[in-house]
Design a protein around this motif. Structure first.
Motif, PDB file in Angstrom:
ATOM      1  N   ASP A 135      37.505  44.011  51.283  1.00 19.86           N
ATOM      2  CA  ASP A 135      36.280  43.947  52.077  1.00 19.86           C
ATOM      3  C   ASP A 135      35.076  44.439  51.283  1.00 19.86           C
ATOM      4  N   GLY A 136      35.124  44.227  49.986  1.00 22.88           N
ATOM      5  CA  GLY A 136      34.049  44.693  49.121  1.00 22.88           C
ATOM      6  C   GLY A 136      33.011  43.627  48.843  1.00 22.88           C
ATOM      7  N   VAL A 137      32.167  43.888  47.857  1.00 20.29           N
ATOM      8  CA  VAL A 137      31.046  43.010  47.558  1.00 20.29           C
ATOM      9  C   VAL A 137      31.260  42.119  46.336  1.00 20.29           C
ATOM     10  N   ARG A 138      32.277  42.371  45.548  1.00 17.42           N
ATOM     11  CA  ARG A 138      32.516  41.581  44.335  1.00 17.42           C
ATOM     12  C   ARG A 138      33.468  40.433  44.621  1.00 17.42           C
ATOM     13  N   SER A 139      33.262  39.291  43.960  1.00 17.60           N
ATOM     14  CA  SER A 139      34.118  38.128  44.166  1.00 17.60           C
ATOM     15  C   SER A 139      35.268  38.064  43.170  1.00 17.60           C
ATOM     16  N   SER A 140      35.205  38.815  42.091  1.00 16.75           N
ATOM     17  CA  SER A 140      36.328  38.903  41.155  1.00 16.75           C
ATOM     18  C   SER A 140      36.253  40.226  40.404  1.00 16.75           C
ATOM     19  N   PHE A 141      37.426  40.786  40.140  1.00 14.66           N
ATOM     20  CA  PHE A 141      37.504  42.056  39.425  1.00 14.66           C
ATOM     21  C   PHE A 141      38.963  42.313  39.063  1.00 14.66           C
ATOM     22  N   PRO A 142      39.219  43.239  38.145  1.00 15.00           N
ATOM     23  CA  PRO A 142      40.601  43.589  37.791  1.00 15.00           C
ATOM     24  C   PRO A 142      41.293  44.324  38.948  1.00 15.00           C
ATOM     25  N   LEU A 143      42.487  43.874  39.305  1.00 17.54           N
ATOM     26  CA  LEU A 143      43.242  44.510  40.379  1.00 17.54           C
ATOM     27  C   LEU A 143      43.525  45.974  40.063  1.00 17.54           C
ATOM     28  N   ALA A 144      43.599  46.312  38.797  1.00 15.48           N
ATOM     29  CA  ALA A 144      43.861  47.700  38.387  1.00 15.48           C
ATOM     30  C   ALA A 144      42.825  48.673  38.926  1.00 15.48           C
ATOM     31  N   GLU A 145      41.630  48.186  39.276  1.00 14.19           N
ATOM     32  CA  GLU A 145      40.597  49.068  39.811  1.00 14.19           C
ATOM     33  C   GLU A 145      40.942  49.585  41.210  1.00 14.19           C
ATOM     34  N   LEU A 146      41.848  48.888  41.914  1.00 16.93           N
ATOM     35  CA  LEU A 146      42.260  49.330  43.251  1.00 16.93           C
ATOM     36  C   LEU A 146      43.739  49.687  43.335  1.00 16.93           C
ATOM     37  N   ALA A 147      44.514  49.308  42.340  1.00 17.10           N
ATOM     38  CA  ALA A 147      45.952  49.589  42.339  1.00 17.10           C
ATOM     39  C   ALA A 147      46.215  51.053  41.981  1.00 17.10           C
ATOM     40  N   PRO A 148      47.310  51.607  42.488  1.00 16.98           N
ATOM     41  CA  PRO A 148      47.683  52.969  42.073  1.00 16.98           C
ATOM     42  C   PRO A 148      47.932  53.007  40.558  1.00 16.98           C
ATOM     43  N   ALA A 149      47.696  54.138  39.974  1.00 16.01           N
ATOM     44  CA  ALA A 149      47.891  54.293  38.527  1.00 16.01           C
ATOM     45  C   ALA A 149      49.316  53.927  38.138  1.00 16.01           C
ATOM     46  N   ALA A 151      50.859  51.095  38.480  1.00 15.72           N
ATOM     47  CA  ALA A 151      51.537  50.121  39.346  1.00 15.72           C
ATOM     48  C   ALA A 151      51.624  48.734  38.725  1.00 15.72           C
ATOM     49  N   LEU A 152      50.710  48.422  37.817  1.00 14.57           N
ATOM     50  CA  LEU A 152      50.681  47.095  37.208  1.00 14.57           C
ATOM     51  C   LEU A 152      51.189  47.137  35.777  1.00 14.57           C
ATOM     52  N   GLU A 153      51.932  46.098  35.409  1.00 11.12           N
ATOM     53  CA  GLU A 153      52.454  46.010  34.042  1.00 11.12           C
ATOM     54  C   GLU A 153      51.491  45.289  33.106  1.00 11.12           C
ATOM     55  N   GLN A 154      50.590  44.460  33.676  1.00 11.02           N
ATOM     56  CA  GLN A 154      49.650  43.693  32.885  1.00 11.02           C
ATOM     57  C   GLN A 154      48.348  43.539  33.663  1.00 11.02           C
ATOM     58  N   ALA A 155      47.349  43.012  32.988  1.00  8.50           N
ATOM     59  CA  ALA A 155      46.046  42.804  33.638  1.00  8.50           C
ATOM     60  C   ALA A 155      46.147  41.642  34.623  1.00  8.50           C
ATOM     61  N   VAL A 156      45.685  41.883  35.856  1.00 12.22           N
ATOM     62  CA  VAL A 156      45.664  40.862  36.901  1.00 12.22           C
ATOM     63  C   VAL A 156      44.250  40.836  37.473  1.00 12.22           C
ATOM     64  N   THR A 157      43.651  39.650  37.509  1.00 11.02           N
ATOM     65  CA  THR A 157      42.313  39.496  38.069  1.00 11.02           C
ATOM     66  C   THR A 157      42.423  39.019  39.508  1.00 11.02           C
TER      67      THR A 157
END
Length: 111
Positions: free
Chosen positions: A76-90, A92-98
């Motif tokens: 529910d934010g203002v950006r239309s694309s960003f790295p999921l890592a910015e909201l994922a728990p530390a 939690a991700l093995e690779q960069a996901v947009t």
């Protein structure tokens, strides 16, 4: 003597400008979306080692299943694309996901 003073002044101004510009490009996580509980998720997406991007809708709460566990995010934010890592728990991700967030559909009856 004056040349040294001007050089120091220009150097200080350049340093201040660099710190301001790096701050301007940092988007707080609360402007991207919010963490949610996995029980509140409307749908779930499995993130494999080959997942590079995901598509979600504005206002949607999505559960992400990874090899390291599950987490959920409400978009529910203002950006239309960003790295999921910015909201994922530390960790939690093995690779960069947009994340690509589709805009909210407009109800024409409200216009």
């Amino acid at each position: 003597m004056k040349a040294t003073t001007y050089t120091q002044l220009i150097g200080a101004a350049a340093l201040a400008l660099c710190s301001v510009s790096s701050f301007a490009f940092t988007v707080p996580a609360k402007l991207l979306g919010a963490s949610s509980t996995v029980e509140q998720a409307e749908r779930s997406l499995a993130l494999g080692s080959d997942t590079r991007h995901v598509n979600v809708k504005f206002g949607e709460t999505v559960r992400f299943d990874t090899a390291k566990g599950s987490f959920a995010v409400k978009f529910d934010g203002v950006r239309s694309s960003f790295p999921l890592a910015e909201l994922a728990p530390a960790g939690a991700l093995e690779q960069a996901v947009t994340v690509y967030v589709a805009p909210q559909e407009i109800d024409e009856r409200a216009l």
